[in-house]
Scaffold this motif. Structure first.
Motif, mmCIF file in Angstrom:
data_model
loop_
_atom_site.group_PDB
_atom_site.id
_atom_site.type_symbol
_atom_site.label_atom_id
_atom_site.label_comp_id
_atom_site.label_asym_id
_atom_site.label_seq_id
_atom_site.Cartn_x
_atom_site.Cartn_y
_atom_site.Cartn_z
ATOM 1 N N ASP A 13 7.328 38.456 55.210
ATOM 2 C CA ASP A 13 7.212 37.349 56.177
ATOM 3 C C ASP A 13 5.912 37.175 56.815
ATOM 4 O O ASP A 13 5.286 36.255 56.913
ATOM 5 C CB ASP A 13 8.357 37.518 57.356
ATOM 6 N N LYS B 185 6.355 25.971 65.005
ATOM 7 C CA LYS B 185 5.656 26.954 65.668
ATOM 8 C C LYS B 185 4.579 26.256 66.379
ATOM 9 O O LYS B 185 3.993 25.252 65.788
ATOM 10 C CB LYS B 185 5.268 27.872 65.309
ATOM 11 N N PRO C 128 12.384 21.233 60.500
ATOM 12 C CA PRO C 128 12.472 22.412 61.599
ATOM 13 C C PRO C 128 11.771 22.133 62.722
ATOM 14 O O PRO C 128 10.892 21.387 62.937
ATOM 15 C CB PRO C 128 12.049 23.507 60.836
ATOM 16 N N PRO D 98 5.884 34.635 61.277
ATOM 17 C CA PRO D 98 4.950 34.621 62.418
ATOM 18 C C PRO D 98 3.456 34.155 62.164
ATOM 19 O O PRO D 98 2.790 33.592 63.008
ATOM 20 C CB PRO D 98 4.956 35.811 62.965
ATOM 21 N N VAL E 224 11.057 29.421 59.058
ATOM 22 C CA VAL E 224 9.954 28.911 59.890
ATOM 23 C C VAL E 224 10.230 29.920 61.076
ATOM 24 O O VAL E 224 8.948 30.467 61.594
ATOM 25 C CB VAL E 224 10.030 27.653 60.330
ATOM 26 N N ASP E 225 11.054 30.448 61.600
ATOM 27 C CA ASP E 225 11.537 31.164 62.683
ATOM 28 C C ASP E 225 10.822 32.733 62.633
ATOM 29 O O ASP E 225 10.265 33.513 63.094
ATOM 30 C CB ASP E 225 12.708 31.353 63.306
ATOM 31 N N MET E 226 11.058 33.014 60.902
ATOM 32 C CA MET E 226 10.859 34.435 60.731
ATOM 33 C C MET E 226 9.328 34.847 60.076
ATOM 34 O O MET E 226 9.014 36.037 59.593
ATOM 35 C CB MET E 226 11.832 34.862 59.455
ATOM 36 N N GLN F 214 15.065 26.273 59.088
ATOM 37 C CA GLN F 214 14.736 26.783 60.481
ATOM 38 C C GLN F 214 14.485 28.047 60.414
ATOM 39 O O GLN F 214 13.715 28.829 61.171
ATOM 40 C CB GLN F 214 15.602 26.272 61.523
ATOM 41 N N ARG F 215 15.420 29.033 59.621
ATOM 42 C CA ARG F 215 15.299 30.424 59.884
ATOM 43 C C ARG F 215 13.999 30.864 59.246
ATOM 44 O O ARG F 215 13.351 31.879 59.707
ATOM 45 C CB ARG F 215 16.464 30.923 59.107
#
Length: 382
Positions: A22, A77, A74, A54, A50-52, A47-48
């Motif tokens: 990631d 960030k 999504p 960094p 993008v969240d994972m 969304q998952r």
């Protein structure tokens, strides 16, 4: 990601890598068509992802199809610096995305379609670090440039590209640039680079564009990229002019434009360069390919079915699908009754044309293997 199955596959790869994969992902680009039945799954998976990740700094929704009602983009960030929204994203969703990513956003490509009826001008989006803006429109979408300009605050904007699109019909041979001018009246004071990018050749032959009032709103611009249908213009500060080559049927008026690019009209002019219309698909040609002043510095490139040769004063480009060779003088599209110029209504005309031709691609991304131009060119030839 160009296929639906790649989305859950990428998520599975990230989750199983235990933090090793990631951190390597910096760019997420979506080309896939999202059917309505897959909308909820798309929202959950993307969304998952993008969240994972960094270190993601670039997000692009480059599909030419609208998202279904069951899907949304999504929540991004704040680390996003480059954002591309090619398709018809609802205005409210665009505003929400810009509010989240706006603080650090430096580069934005946005599509303004004809279906937008109103913008909520009370919700101003502050983009303090945005330096580069690229705007795609459709012929009817041009009408929404002024309200769109009113919802943006871009004090650092230095480079602006308009993808200029117009249907030439009898009685409408002059493209109304007032909406473009209004946009630059608000945001053009500090522009250093202004690009009026043409659409494909078959929309470039039967109209002219008067750009002088638009240029007058950009007092310090020094690099100007002219649309091939532009009327002769003048500017006191421009030092470098690129000009897109014309469709053969419009060569006579283009010659007059080319001859007008001199020290009389541009007192500070240092360089004029012609750009082949075969490269008009790519918005970053004028900035990505540096000019040369000596013939011994000429060079050639060949990749993904595209050939580029840069001589002094001319960048020549060829694609394996070349619209000029298909729609040349006397060809099918020169017929006044051809399908490109005969539509039942403005809305259907705008929708059909934008789905076929209103797309811009990055030459840099193509070199890196992330552009979808190969798929597009194959589809174009059908």
């Amino acid at each position: 990601m160009k296929r639906l199955r790649q989305i859950p596959a990428l998520l599975q790869t990230i989750e199983s890598s235990q933090g090793k994969f990631d951190v390597l992902i910096k760019n997420i680009t979506m080309h896939a068509y999202i059917p309505e039945s897959y909308g909820a799954s798309f929202v959950r998976y993307i969304q998952r992802i993008v969240d994972m990740c960094p270190r993601v700094s670039k997000f692009a929704f480059a599909s030419q199809c609208q998202l279904p009602p069951t899907a949304r983009l999504p929540i991004l960030k704040p680390s996003i610096t480059h954002l591309q929204l090619h398709a018809a994203i609802p205005p409210a969703e665009i505003i929400d995305l810009l509010k989240i990513a706006g603080e650090n956003l430096m580069w934005l490509l946005i599509y303004v379609p004809s279906s937008y009826q109103t913008w909520d001008v009370s919700k101003v989006c502050h983009l303090p670090n945005l330096t580069d803006l690229l705007i795609e429109t459709t012929p009817l979408g041009n009408n929404h440039l002024t309200p769109f300009a009113q919802i943006l605050s871009m004090p650092s904007l230095r480079r602006l590209t308009f993808k200029v699109d117009h249907f030439a019909q009898p009685g409408f041979e002059l493209l109304d640039m007032e909406n473009f001018t209004s946009f630059c009246r608000i945001h053009g004071h500090y522009l250093q680079f202004l690009h009026l990018q043409p659409n494909f050749s078959w929309t470039m032959r039967r109209y002219t564009a008067s750009l002088q009032r638009l240029l007058d709103t950009c007092p310090i611009v020094d690099h100007l990229v002219l649309h091939p249908c532009a009327e002769p213009v003048a500017h006191s500060n421009v030092k470098w002019i690129d000009i897109w080559s014309p469709h053969p049927a419009a060569a006579e008026s283009w010659d007059l434009l080319r001859q007008s690019l001199n020290k009389t009209a541009f007192p500070k002019l240092q360089r004029v360069r012609e750009l082949s219309s075969g490269l008009a698909l790519f918005f970053d040609v004028p900035t990505l390919i540096d000019a040369i002043d000596r013939q011994e510095d000429a060079f050639e490139l060949a990749f993904h079915g595209i050939k580029v040769r840069h001589d002094v004063g001319f960048v020549q480009g060829q694609r394996h699908i070349d619209v000029d060779s298909i729609y040349g003088p006397g060809g099918e599209a020169d017929d006044d009754n051809s399908s490109d110029f005969s539509f039942s209504s403005d809305e259907s005309r705008d929708s059909e044309h934008s789905s076929r031709t209103n797309s811009v691609y990055s030459l840099r991304d193509l070199c890196h293997g992330t552009s979808d131009v190969d798929n597009y060119s194959s589809w174009e030839s059908d």
